[in-house]
Design a protein around this motif. Structure first.
Motif, short mmCIF file in Angstrom:
data_model
loop_
_atom_site.label_atom_id
_atom_site.label_comp_id
_atom_site.label_asym_id
_atom_site.label_seq_id
_atom_site.Cartn_x
_atom_site.Cartn_y
_atom_site.Cartn_z
N ARG A 11 8.47 -2.78 1.15
CA ARG A 11 8.77 -2.58 2.57
C ARG A 11 8.48 -1.16 3.00
O ARG A 11 7.90 -0.92 4.06
CB ARG A 11 10.25 -2.90 2.85
CG ARG A 11 10.46 -4.37 3.18
CD ARG A 11 11.86 -4.63 3.70
NE ARG A 11 12.24 -3.71 4.78
CZ ARG A 11 13.50 -3.40 5.08
NH1 ARG A 11 14.50 -3.88 4.37
NH2 ARG A 11 13.77 -2.60 6.08
N MET A 12 8.88 -0.22 2.19
CA MET A 12 8.63 1.20 2.48
C MET A 12 7.13 1.47 2.52
O MET A 12 6.63 2.14 3.42
CB MET A 12 9.32 2.06 1.42
CG MET A 12 9.04 3.53 1.52
SD MET A 12 9.59 4.29 3.05
CE MET A 12 11.25 4.77 2.59
N ASP A 14 4.66 -0.62 3.11
CA ASP A 14 4.06 -1.24 4.30
C ASP A 14 4.34 -0.43 5.56
O ASP A 14 3.47 -0.23 6.40
CB ASP A 14 4.60 -2.67 4.49
CG ASP A 14 3.95 -3.63 3.51
OD1 ASP A 14 2.94 -3.24 2.88
OD2 ASP A 14 4.46 -4.76 3.36
N LEU A 15 5.60 0.00 5.65
CA LEU A 15 6.02 0.78 6.81
C LEU A 15 5.17 2.05 6.93
O LEU A 15 4.66 2.39 8.00
CB LEU A 15 7.49 1.16 6.61
CG LEU A 15 8.31 1.49 7.84
CD1 LEU A 15 8.64 0.21 8.59
CD2 LEU A 15 9.60 2.20 7.41
N LYS A 18 1.40 1.17 7.75
CA LYS A 18 1.21 0.77 9.16
C LYS A 18 1.37 1.98 10.09
O LYS A 18 0.55 2.18 10.99
CB LYS A 18 2.21 -0.32 9.54
CG LYS A 18 1.78 -1.67 9.00
CD LYS A 18 2.62 -2.80 9.58
CE LYS A 18 2.38 -4.10 8.82
NZ LYS A 18 3.63 -4.70 8.31
N GLY A 19 2.41 2.74 9.86
CA GLY A 19 2.65 3.91 10.70
C GLY A 19 1.49 4.89 10.66
O GLY A 19 1.04 5.40 11.68
#
Ligand code: CA
Length: 226
Positions: A11-12, A14-15, A18-19
């Motif tokens: 999750r981290m 991907d975050l 994307k950011g």
């Protein structure tokens, strides 16, 4: 920027990816230390965002191995470990900056930019031949991990050779570069200084960087054939 994210929490990762994409950066993710190390060794990233607690190979170990292999890609450590000894350890192992989770994304992007800027600035003033590094700004000379102390004349000779790494520099050119046209310097004076320089630059057990080119002058060379 072209970034490598080494992070096992999907999750981290991907975050972050994307950011960073939204900010116009390219980001590659590695889910463990071994993959991270391989990618970092074989591709040219601007900055590595490195988590510390990673499967297979910790972030500390990754940083250490990367620096041992002379890969100097800047590293920003991003971790939940926020004790002073942890931070000091990370910086000692060659991290360029350190941020603790949770963090502000804007701050992360600003710090990535700063880390890259510093790396580019440092690169500009440093010349490398093999494992020899010459910092033109500070006039520091480092071979491998060893700082070498040179006299002003020795430094000038080395600088001239390093500027023309891989090419022969004639004795005359070296004399003129270091002492100028006016001074009458004998070639054997030059050879004596070169001898002193070589003792410091090429200690026993190290691969020879400075070579005599018989009848012509001297050459400094890193890799064979370069
Ligand atoms: Ca982790």
């Amino acid at each position: 920027m072209n970034l490598l994210i080494v992070e096992d929490e999907t999750r981290m990762a991907d975050l972050l990816r994307k950011g960073l994409n939204e900010e116009g950066h390219r980001a590659t993710c590695a889910p463990d230390g071994v993959q991270g190390l391989e990618l970092a060794k074989h591709y040219d990233f601007d900055v590595i965002i490195l988590d510390l607690m990673l499967p297979k190979l910790s972030g500390y170990e990754l940083a250490k191995r990367l620096r041992a292999e002379k890969v100097n890609t800047p590293i920003l450590m991003l971790t939940a470990r926020d004790s002073v000894p942890d931070i000091v350890r990370g910086l000692d192992l060659g991290a360029d900056d350190y941020m603790t989770k949770p963090f502000s994304f804007d701050e992360l992007v600003a710090r990535l930019r700063a880390v890259k800027r510093r790396a580019v600035a440092a690169e500009d003033t440093c010349l490398r031949v093999g494992d020899l590094l010459l910092d033109l700004a500070s006039r520091e000379v480092i071979r491998g991990e060893q700082r070498i102390s040179l006299t002003r004349t020795e430094y000038s000779l080395l600088e001239r050779l390093v500027y023309r790494a891989g090419k022969v520099v004639s004795r005359r050119a070296l004399i003129e570069a270091v002492w100028g046209f006016d001074r009458e310097i004998e070639e054997n004076t030059l050879d004596a200084f070169m001898h002193l320089l070589r003792v410091k630059i090429d200690p026993p057990g190290r691969r020879k960087l400075i070579h005599t080119v018989r009848g012509v002058g001297y050459m400094i060379r890193g890799e064979i054939g370069s």
